[in-house]
Scaffold this motif. Structure first.
Motif, mmCIF file in Angstrom:
data_model
loop_
_atom_site.group_PDB
_atom_site.id
_atom_site.type_symbol
_atom_site.label_atom_id
_atom_site.label_comp_id
_atom_site.label_asym_id
_atom_site.label_seq_id
_atom_site.Cartn_x
_atom_site.Cartn_y
_atom_site.Cartn_z
ATOM 1 N N MET A 159 -103.059 -38.180 44.367
ATOM 2 C CA MET A 159 -102.969 -39.502 44.982
ATOM 3 C C MET A 159 -104.333 -40.166 44.959
ATOM 4 N N LYS A 160 -104.341 -41.486 45.130
ATOM 5 C CA LYS A 160 -105.592 -42.219 45.257
ATOM 6 C C LYS A 160 -106.004 -42.281 46.728
ATOM 7 N N ALA A 161 -107.320 -42.197 46.954
ATOM 8 C CA ALA A 161 -107.845 -42.254 48.320
ATOM 9 C C ALA A 161 -109.286 -42.736 48.278
ATOM 10 N N LEU A 162 -109.744 -43.290 49.394
ATOM 11 C CA LEU A 162 -111.148 -43.656 49.531
ATOM 12 C C LEU A 162 -111.905 -42.459 50.078
ATOM 13 N N THR A 163 -112.982 -42.099 49.395
ATOM 14 C CA THR A 163 -113.741 -40.907 49.764
ATOM 15 C C THR A 163 -115.210 -41.241 49.996
ATOM 16 N N TRP A 164 -115.839 -40.426 50.841
ATOM 17 C CA TRP A 164 -117.251 -40.612 51.215
ATOM 18 C C TRP A 164 -118.129 -39.711 50.371
ATOM 19 N N HIS A 165 -119.218 -40.260 49.849
ATOM 20 C CA HIS A 165 -120.148 -39.455 49.050
ATOM 21 C C HIS A 165 -121.597 -39.683 49.464
ATOM 22 N N GLY A 166 -121.806 -40.164 50.652
ATOM 23 C CA GLY A 166 -123.160 -40.411 51.131
ATOM 24 C C GLY A 166 -123.295 -41.826 51.658
ATOM 25 N N LYS A 167 -124.457 -42.130 52.154
ATOM 26 C CA LYS A 167 -124.710 -43.443 52.746
ATOM 27 C C LYS A 167 -124.401 -44.551 51.746
ATOM 28 N N ALA A 168 -123.551 -45.511 52.180
ATOM 29 C CA ALA A 168 -123.171 -46.684 51.378
ATOM 30 C C ALA A 168 -122.519 -46.296 50.059
ATOM 31 N N ASP A 169 -121.843 -45.150 50.038
ATOM 32 C CA ASP A 169 -121.196 -44.679 48.809
ATOM 33 C C ASP A 169 -119.759 -44.260 49.104
ATOM 34 N N ILE A 170 -118.852 -45.235 49.094
ATOM 35 C CA ILE A 170 -117.422 -44.995 49.227
ATOM 36 C C ILE A 170 -116.789 -45.209 47.858
ATOM 37 N N ARG A 171 -115.920 -44.269 47.439
ATOM 38 C CA ARG A 171 -115.295 -44.357 46.119
ATOM 39 C C ARG A 171 -113.782 -44.258 46.248
ATOM 40 N N CYS A 172 -113.084 -44.883 45.317
ATOM 41 C CA CYS A 172 -111.642 -44.702 45.203
ATOM 42 C C CYS A 172 -111.408 -43.651 44.131
ATOM 43 N N GLU A 173 -110.877 -42.504 44.537
ATOM 44 C CA GLU A 173 -110.753 -41.367 43.636
ATOM 45 C C GLU A 173 -109.356 -40.762 43.723
ATOM 46 N N THR A 174 -109.063 -39.885 42.786
ATOM 47 C CA THR A 174 -107.835 -39.106 42.826
ATOM 48 C C THR A 174 -108.114 -37.783 43.529
ATOM 49 N N VAL A 175 -107.328 -37.491 44.559
ATOM 50 C CA VAL A 175 -107.479 -36.266 45.346
ATOM 51 C C VAL A 175 -106.107 -35.601 45.451
ATOM 52 N N PRO A 176 -106.061 -34.328 45.854
ATOM 53 C CA PRO A 176 -104.761 -33.652 45.983
ATOM 54 C C PRO A 176 -103.873 -34.319 47.037
ATOM 55 N N ASP A 177 -102.564 -34.348 46.769
ATOM 56 C CA ASP A 177 -101.615 -34.856 47.755
ATOM 57 C C ASP A 177 -101.601 -33.938 48.972
ATOM 58 N N PRO A 178 -101.412 -34.486 50.182
ATOM 59 C CA PRO A 178 -101.292 -33.634 51.364
ATOM 60 C C PRO A 178 -99.965 -32.890 51.375
ATOM 61 N N THR A 179 -99.946 -31.765 52.060
ATOM 62 C CA THR A 179 -98.729 -30.962 52.186
ATOM 63 C C THR A 179 -98.512 -30.581 53.642
ATOM 64 N N ILE A 180 -97.285 -30.231 53.980
ATOM 65 C CA ILE A 180 -96.972 -29.744 55.320
ATOM 66 C C ILE A 180 -97.689 -28.412 55.547
ATOM 67 N N GLN A 181 -98.440 -28.317 56.637
ATOM 68 C CA GLN A 181 -99.170 -27.090 56.956
ATOM 69 C C GLN A 181 -98.688 -26.448 58.248
ATOM 70 N N ASP A 182 -97.936 -27.209 59.033
ATOM 71 C CA ASP A 182 -97.444 -26.717 60.317
ATOM 72 C C ASP A 182 -96.072 -27.338 60.562
ATOM 73 N N GLY A 183 -95.236 -26.644 61.310
ATOM 74 C CA GLY A 183 -93.885 -27.119 61.549
ATOM 75 C C GLY A 183 -93.794 -28.445 62.262
ATOM 76 N N ARG A 184 -94.854 -28.861 62.949
ATOM 77 C CA ARG A 184 -94.838 -30.135 63.670
ATOM 78 C C ARG A 184 -95.424 -31.281 62.844
ATOM 79 N N ASP A 185 -95.863 -30.975 61.627
ATOM 80 C CA ASP A 185 -96.466 -31.994 60.756
ATOM 81 C C ASP A 185 -95.430 -33.002 60.255
#
Length: 389
Positions: free
Chosen positions: A1-27
């Motif tokens: 998926m696409k997401a905005l990510t932090w890479h340091g001061k004044a450095d936000i990028r739109c990148e491809t990252v892994p999709d989230p998954t269910i990790q707990d039954g209440r998620d």
């Protein structure tokens, strides 16, 4: 998926990252339909928030459609349209049971790290450092929501994303700021900061009975928006704020003062403001309390100082002698969003307020990095950015 990510001061990028998954039954997993850049995100952008790691997904103002639900979550179902509070809360601990959801004892997996800085840990937050859990944020195409049977609120039919998105943070935060003032009707409330939280604090103060709101800022577009909401507007770069508030209140001071700025970059001028900037630049201090000092001095005897601007660590040169000798009350918190959601949703449904009034910019998620710069630099009349993944 696409997401905005932090890479340091004044450095936000739109990148491809892994999709989230269910990790707990209440998620639950939501497909994000709208998210926003918050003023407190600018503290991350400016490198002021510790324990950020390169590649962290940012953002904590999010809503969308449920696409997957954990086996133990009976509150939500696939297809539900929800707003997600920025505070992650279990609903079962000592604090959650008392409505203090932002003090949740169970939702921050990095609790020992927070305790070293603050003595005790608050709740985990979306997209806001590993100090507060390291949870992936919501400026993304999808978001995993822990304890999703407690946090998200379902959106009634007929309301747009723009009307309800800000229930995730800035509307409850601005409302809490005014709620902390214990208004009975007829008061004068002074508010420092006419960013989005300050704008909601203005609206909320009037809704809760204030007779007059004095709003302090210097950005023309923010001041115009505050004026349109009925506030008396003061420019801190061209007026002596203490003297003007004294003049407007017959020398008594404001009944309540709201700090909706926190550790903001623009601390104005004067010796104290310069010292604050130097301390942060040389790591001799972590926060700039210029506004807080001024709010204390401008508050009347036995008045209330309400603090909702973000402070991350230690502040000094706070005039506690003034506060103690004059009987001031201090109220402050990370907003227990879930506590306020039902009544604020009703106010929206009843037409008492349309929170979309603060939106000045809407764009695809891919334009997020550039709009972070626009928002930080207060360019192009930017007050509030909504992104569409």
């Amino acid at each position: 998926m696409k997401a905005l990510t932090w890479h340091g001061k004044a450095d936000i990028r739109c990148e491809t990252v892994p999709d989230p998954t269910i990790q707990d039954g209440r998620d639950a997993i939501i497909k994000v339909t709208a998210c926003a850049i918050c003023g407190s995100d600018l503290h991350i952008y400016g490198g002021l928030i510790p324990s950020m790691e390169s590649g962290d997904v940012v953002g904590h103002e999010t809503m969308g459609e449920v696409v997957e639900v954990g086996r133990d979550n009976t509150k939500l179902k696939v297809g539900d349209r929800v707003v997600v509070p920025f505070t992650i809360s279990c609903g079962e601990c000592f604090f959650c049971k008392r409505g203090f959801y932002s003090g949740c004892e169970r939702s921050n997996p990095n609790k020992p790290q927070a305790e070293k800085l603050w003595g005790h840990s608050p709740a985990g937050l979306f997209g806001y450092s590993h100090l507060l859990g390291g949870f992936a944020g919501g400026q993304a195409e999808y978001l995993r929501v822990p304890f999703a049977d407690v946090g998200p609120i379902k959106v009634p039919e007929g309301l747009t994303d723009e009307q309800v998105l800000f229930l995730s943070d800035i509307f409850p935060t601005g409302f809490m700021a005014a709620d902390f003032c214990n208004l009975k009707g007829g008061e004068t409330v002074a508010i420092w900061g006419c960013g989005p939280v300050g704008q909601f604090a203005i609206k909320s103060a009037f809704m809760l009975g204030a007779e007059r709101v004095i709003a302090i800022d210097t950005v023309p577009e923010r001041m115009a928006m505050a004026r349109a909401s009925g506030a008396v507007v003061l420019d801190f770069k061209s007026e002596d704020i203490y003297e003007r508030i004294q003049e407007l209140t017959g020398g008594r001071g404001a009944d309540a003062c709201i700090d909706a700025v926190g550790t903001e970059v623009d601390t104005g001028s004067g010796v104290d403001a310069v010292v604050d900037r130097v301390k942060v630049a040389t790591f001799l201090g972590t926060d700039r309390p210029h506004v807080l000092r001024q709010a204390i001095h401008c508050c009347r005897n036995f008045g209330t100082v309400s603090i909702v601007g973000v402070y991350g660590g230690f502040v000094d040169k706070i005039p506690m002698g003034s506060a103690i000798n004059r009987g001031l009350t201090f109220r402050m918190a990370q907003t227990p969003v879930q506590h306020y959601l039902p009544q604020l949703m009703k106010r929206i449904q009843d037409g008492e307020i349309d929170p979309s009034f603060v939106i000045t910019h809407q764009a695809p998620l891919e334009q997020g990095p550039e709009l972070y710069k626009t928002f930080r630099n207060k360019e192009d009349g930017c007050i509030k950015v909504v992104l569409r993944p």
